[in-house]
Each structure stands twice: as structure tokens, then as C-alpha cells.
Design a protein around this motif. Structure first.
Motif, PDB file in Angstrom:
ATOM      1  N   LYS A   7      55.663  48.319 -75.260  1.00 12.13           N
ATOM      2  CA  LYS A   7      55.954  49.491 -76.084  1.00 12.13           C
ATOM      3  C   LYS A   7      55.054  50.664 -75.728  1.00 12.13           C
ATOM      4  O   LYS A   7      55.454  51.798 -75.813  1.00 12.13           O
ATOM      5  CB  LYS A   7      55.792  49.155 -77.565  1.00 12.13           C
ATOM      6  N   HIS A  29      57.835  54.563 -83.169  1.00 12.71           N
ATOM      7  CA  HIS A  29      58.715  53.399 -83.287  1.00 12.71           C
ATOM      8  C   HIS A  29      59.193  53.168 -84.716  1.00 12.71           C
ATOM      9  O   HIS A  29      58.990  52.089 -85.268  1.00 12.71           O
ATOM     10  CB  HIS A  29      58.002  52.143 -82.762  1.00 12.71           C
ATOM     11  N   ARG A  30      59.778  54.191 -85.279  1.00 12.97           N
ATOM     12  CA  ARG A  30      60.272  54.049 -86.658  1.00 12.97           C
ATOM     13  C   ARG A  30      61.465  53.111 -86.704  1.00 12.97           C
ATOM     14  O   ARG A  30      62.516  53.406 -86.148  1.00 12.97           O
ATOM     15  CB  ARG A  30      60.639  55.421 -87.215  1.00 12.97           C
ATOM     16  N   LYS A  31      61.296  52.016 -87.395  1.00 10.08           N
ATOM     17  CA  LYS A  31      62.339  50.990 -87.431  1.00 10.08           C
ATOM     18  C   LYS A  31      63.469  51.379 -88.373  1.00 10.08           C
ATOM     19  O   LYS A  31      64.545  50.796 -88.321  1.00 10.08           O
ATOM     20  CB  LYS A  31      61.725  49.658 -87.859  1.00 10.08           C
ATOM     21  N   ASP A  32      63.221  52.380 -89.236  1.00 12.54           N
ATOM     22  CA  ASP A  32      64.273  52.778 -90.169  1.00 12.54           C
ATOM     23  C   ASP A  32      65.248  53.751 -89.521  1.00 12.54           C
ATOM     24  O   ASP A  32      66.220  54.158 -90.139  1.00 12.54           O
ATOM     25  CB  ASP A  32      63.654  53.396 -91.435  1.00 12.54           C
ATOM     26  N   CYS A  35      67.900  52.772 -83.268  1.00 15.39           N
ATOM     27  CA  CYS A  35      67.305  52.536 -81.947  1.00 15.39           C
ATOM     28  C   CYS A  35      65.798  52.740 -81.892  1.00 15.39           C
ATOM     29  O   CYS A  35      65.244  52.879 -80.790  1.00 15.39           O
ATOM     30  CB  CYS A  35      67.978  53.386 -80.891  1.00 15.39           C
ATOM     31  N   THR A  36      65.132  52.757 -83.027  1.00 11.28           N
ATOM     32  CA  THR A  36      63.671  52.831 -83.054  1.00 11.28           C
ATOM     33  C   THR A  36      63.106  53.838 -82.041  1.00 11.28           C
ATOM     34  O   THR A  36      62.509  53.452 -81.041  1.00 11.28           O
ATOM     35  CB  THR A  36      63.039  51.442 -82.747  1.00 11.28           C
ATOM     36  N   ASP A  38      61.010  56.288 -79.759  1.00 13.09           N
ATOM     37  CA  ASP A  38      59.611  56.165 -79.347  1.00 13.09           C
ATOM     38  C   ASP A  38      58.708  57.028 -80.218  1.00 13.09           C
ATOM     39  O   ASP A  38      57.682  56.589 -80.708  1.00 13.09           O
ATOM     40  CB  ASP A  38      59.455  56.601 -77.883  1.00 13.09           C
TER      41      ASP A  38
END
Ligand SMILES: [Zn+2]
Length: 130
Positions: A7, A29-32, A35-36, A38
């Protein structure tokens, strides 16, 4: 386990440093988000993908080669990468985000990164003015 694609690839770290120097606040890398992405700059409603020229087949870039062996495999792989990129962009834009890409080859010097960021921010300004 992520053995191949780390990452914290160095092009991404360089872009983060450049943003930091400009005093821009970002999240990683926001998971909400689809496609997260960068890098996310919530205040600017901007997401930045830092893409490897080979994996994402940077158009017209000398790094975007297709290996001679297993050509079909690679072409299929690249097609699916690009399709995923496009879905990510469309989904994010549909949610009101600006989507920008910094290419690996644009991170080879601080000057290049700054130029890439200048372009992104200028485009952002002009689209907000509409
Ligand atoms: Zn490139």
C-alpha cells in the motif's frame, strides 16, 4: 496478505509528501469510498489515485509495455485493471468527488510531482468555477 502490491508504494509516499508541503490535509485508503482511493482530500472533494504506469497502462508512456510472453494473459489483466479504474472514477464522480490520477512516471522528481499537482488543482478550481 499483500505480498505484491504494497500500500505504501514510494510514488504514493512522494505525492503525500508534496501535498503535505502545500499544507493540504488528506486521508489515506478510505474504505468507505468506492475502490479505497489512495489519497482523499475531503475539503476539496478530491481523490487522487497514484497509478503505476505498467499496471494501469499509462497511455503513451514508455513504461506501459505489454510483456511479449503470455501476451494474452497480460492484455486481459490490463483490460480488467482499466475497467476497474473506470468504474471507480464513475462511481466517485457520481458521488460528487473530483477524481485525479498521478502517474508513477510523474513522481520521478519533486518538480514533476509539483507540476502534476498544480495541474490537478488548477483543473479543480476551473471546474468549481462553472
Ligand atoms: Zn507513465
Amino acid at each position: 496478505m499483500r505480498a505484491v502490491r504494497s500500500k505504501n508504494t514510494s510514488p504514493e509516499v512522494l505525492v503525500r509528501k508534496a501535498l503535505h508541503r502545500r499544507g493540504l490535509r488528506f486521508r489515506l485508503h478510505r474504505k468507505d469510498l468506492p475502490c479505497t482511493p489512495d489519497i482523499t482530500l475531503p475539503r476539496l472533494k478530491l481523490v487522487i489515485f497514484v497509478h503505476g504506469c505498467f499496471w494501469h497502462q499509462h497511455l503513451g508512456c514508455k513504461r506501459a509495455t505489454v510483456p511479449v510472453t503470455n501476451r494474452e494473459f497480460w492484455q486481459k489483466k490490463f483490460r480488467s485493471n482499466l475497467a476497474r479504474d473506470e468504474v471507480a472514477r464513475n462511481t466517485l464522480e457520481a458521488n460528487g468527488w473530483h477524481v485525479a490520477t498521478v502517474w508513477e512516471c510523474e513522481t520521478k522528481s519533486i518538480e514533476k510531482i509539483d507540476r502534476a499537482l498544480d495541474q490537478i488543482l488548477m483543473k479543480l478550481k476551473s471546474s468549481d468555477a462553472l
